[in-house]
Design a protein around this motif. Structure first.
Motif, mmCIF file in Angstrom:
data_model
loop_
_atom_site.group_PDB
_atom_site.id
_atom_site.type_symbol
_atom_site.label_atom_id
_atom_site.label_comp_id
_atom_site.label_asym_id
_atom_site.label_seq_id
_atom_site.Cartn_x
_atom_site.Cartn_y
_atom_site.Cartn_z
ATOM 1 N N GLU A 178 -5.037 6.279 -1.650
ATOM 2 C CA GLU A 178 -3.802 5.467 -1.380
ATOM 3 C C GLU A 178 -4.070 4.666 -2.885
ATOM 4 O OE1 GLU A 178 -4.851 3.151 2.184
ATOM 5 O OE2 GLU A 178 -6.116 1.858 1.023
ATOM 6 N N ASN B 142 -3.137 0.749 -3.857
ATOM 7 C CA ASN B 142 -2.845 -0.868 -3.092
ATOM 8 C C ASN B 142 -2.359 -1.653 -4.398
ATOM 9 O OD1 ASN B 142 -3.882 -0.539 -0.344
ATOM 10 N ND2 ASN B 142 -5.599 0.011 -1.576
ATOM 11 N N THR C 235 0.877 -1.388 0.105
ATOM 12 C CA THR C 235 -0.015 0.031 0.061
ATOM 13 C C THR C 235 0.903 1.211 0.255
ATOM 14 O OG1 THR C 235 -1.658 -1.010 1.114
ATOM 15 C CG2 THR C 235 -1.691 1.465 1.286
ATOM 16 N N TYR C 236 0.417 2.132 -0.932
ATOM 17 C CA TYR C 236 1.236 3.374 -1.110
ATOM 18 C C TYR C 236 0.227 4.563 -0.660
ATOM 19 C CZ TYR C 236 4.932 0.436 -3.111
ATOM 20 O OH TYR C 236 5.845 -0.679 -2.943
ATOM 21 N N ASN C 237 0.425 5.211 0.405
ATOM 22 C CA ASN C 237 -0.124 6.517 0.659
ATOM 23 C C ASN C 237 0.048 7.827 -0.091
ATOM 24 O OD1 ASN C 237 -2.014 5.015 2.561
ATOM 25 N ND2 ASN C 237 -0.412 5.049 4.027
#
Length: 161
Positions: free
Chosen positions: A121, A123, A87-89
């Motif tokens: 985010e 994902n 996951t990249y916020n």
């Protein structure tokens, strides 16, 4: 504010490159991959053009750029510090954007970029080295009018690269 203006500039450059590619009558470029990117943008369905939807892996695999254009609209992600599935916020380093040209006769004057550097985010559920899949959501803000936002939900992508 400087960051948002720089990101808006980069978004418009990307939009211009995509527009030029869509005018190319030279056929498909297999190195660009193909895929799907779908979402709901402020309650409206968005489905990218599969032949123009692409992922670029840059900077020795540390940067991932995902682009899903549809006519006069584009959803785009730039992920710095990419490390595979996860996951990249959204942050100043990980940016999501939605862009739209509201008047095709005046693409520069009617282009609006909605950028997210904090609310959203991406994902990534699978990365095989030639295909990437995942989901996303974000709220983008118009850099020219911070009270103007778009909400992007139910995002999903499955793209060969």
């Amino acid at each position: 504010m400087k960051t948002i203006k720089k990101l808006t500039f980069l978004f418009f450059i990307s939009l211009a490159i995509i527009a030029c590619k869509s005018d190319d009558d030279g056929g498909d470029n297999p190195s660009n991959g193909e895929g799907s990117l779908t979402a709901t943008v402020d309650g409206n369905s968005f489905e990218s053009d599969p032949s123009l939807t692409q992922i670029q892996i840059l900077n020795n695999g540390n940067v991932v750029a995902i682009t899903g254009p549809k006519a006069q609209e584009t959803i785009q992600f730039n992920i710095n510090g990419y490390s595979g599935v996860g996951t990249y916020n959204m942050s100043p380093s990980n940016v999501a954007s939605y862009g739209i040209v509201t008047d095709p006769n005046d693409p520069q004057g009617s282009a609006v970029a909605y950028v997210s550097i904090s609310d959203g985010e991406l994902n990534i559920s699978e990365d095989t080295g030639s295909n990437m899949k995942g989901t996303f959501s974000f709220v983008g803000t118009n850099a020219e009018d911070p009270s103007d936002t778009v909400t992007v939900t139910n995002g999903a992508f499955n793209i060969d690269y």
